[in-house]
Design a protein around this motif. Structure first.
Motif: not given
Ligand SMILES: NC(=O)c1ccc[n+]([C@@H]2O[C@H](COP(=O)([O-])OP(=O)(O)OC[C@H]3O[C@@H](n4cnc5c(N)ncnc54)[C@H](OP(=O)(O)O)[C@@H]3O)[C@@H](O)[C@H]2O)c1
Length: 252
Positions: A176-184, A133-142, A236-246
């Motif tokens: 975060a500092r390596r530019g890999v974002r992780v959200n739920a 996972l390089g700069e700009g990569a995105s992990v999404i945990n459902v 691109s400026y969103m990490t460590g967050q949870v997007l609630v779609v409920d």
């Protein structure tokens, strides 16, 4: 062209677990529609092939049958992502089991399966995918609304989904500092096989509708736009967050 057909993910490489049906299938179709090449993973080969057939591109979809409860499967999954896609920019940890039950009724073996699939496999996939996972990569945990609030008769599932949000937040800090974002993503009630028992029970169906402010279930496709958003530079400026779609479930 719908919002999930704008080619915002051209050239990105995505791995989606739990992709043989339900939400995972809709995510594969949407990621491919927005230009990503996707490796779709689950146990059921037939379901995976159906998913691949539904995905009409422009991104390519390849499939891999694997049981993610087995820790030994994880390295194979990541190796296949490298072989099929040439790397990885988007990791969607979506697989989970429908097993549930009140604490008095849930055997330890079922508890273990819920945790092994819903939490451990996601953690192991993040660990194994990390070097890719390089700069700009995105992990999404459902996750689920059960990442935030409890649900009756679901101790193991609720614990797993809360913990998955914990992993999301902690890993977001680490990467975060390596530019890999992780959200739920936290879906509410979605019409899938996971909810088969509720969908077949008229009283339970009424209870879900009555307690969901929007008064209806979500379709699997309604999870796609939010995941494309989290996967793309639009977030691109969103990490460590949870997007609630409920449908308003947790706003009550
Ligand atoms: N549906 C909802 O209302 C809802 C609400 C909130 C959150 N969620 C979350 O959304 C995600 C997807 O749920 P869904 O409703 O789409 O469920 P689903 O229809 O039951 O699909 C689950 C997926 O996980 C795969 N899977 C199950 N066991 C596996 C294993 N051992 N190894 C690899 N893959 C496995 C299944 O494929 P195989 O059986 O072929 O392996 C299937 O593709 C889950 O994380 C769930 O907790 C769902």
């Amino acid at each position: 062209m719908t919002t999930t057909e704008i080619p915002v993910l051209n050239g990105r490489r995505a791995l989606v677990t739990g992709a043989s049906r339900g939400i995972g299938r809709a995510l594969v179709v949407a990621l491919a529609a927005t230009g990503a090449d996707v490796l779709a993973v689950a146990r059921g080969e037939d379901g995976l092939q159906e998913t691949a057939a539904l995905a009409t591109g422009p991104g390519r979809v390849s499939v891999l049958a694997a049981d993610l409860r087995d820790p030994d499967s994880i390295d194979e999954v990541v190796a296949r992502a490298v072989a099929e896609l040439g790397g990885l920019d988007i990791l969607v940890n979506n697989a989970a089991t429908h097993l549930n039950g009140r604490i008095e009724d849930l055997p330890l073996e079922d508890y273990q399966q819920i945790v092994d699939l819903g939490l451990r496999s996601a953690w192991l996939l993040c660990k194994a995918a990390s070097p890719l996972l390089g700069e700009g990569a995105s992990v999404i945990n459902v996750g689920s609304v059960c990442s935030l609030v409890a649900m009756h008769g679901e101790t193991a599932y609720v614990a797993t989904k809360h913990a998955l949000l914990g992993v999301t937040r902690a890993l977001a800090l680490e990467w975060a500092r390596r530019g890999v974002r992780v959200n739920a993503l936290a879906p509410g009630w979605v019409e899938t096989e996971m909810n088969q028992a509720v969908l077949q029970d008229a009283d339970a169906m009424t209870w879900v509708r009555r307690n969901t402010p929007m008064g209806r279930w979500a379709s699997t496709e309604e999870m796609a736009g939010p995941v494309v958003f989290l996967a793309s530079d639009a977030s691109s400026y969103m990490t460590g967050q949870v997007l609630v779609v409920d449908g308003g479930w947790t706003a009550r």
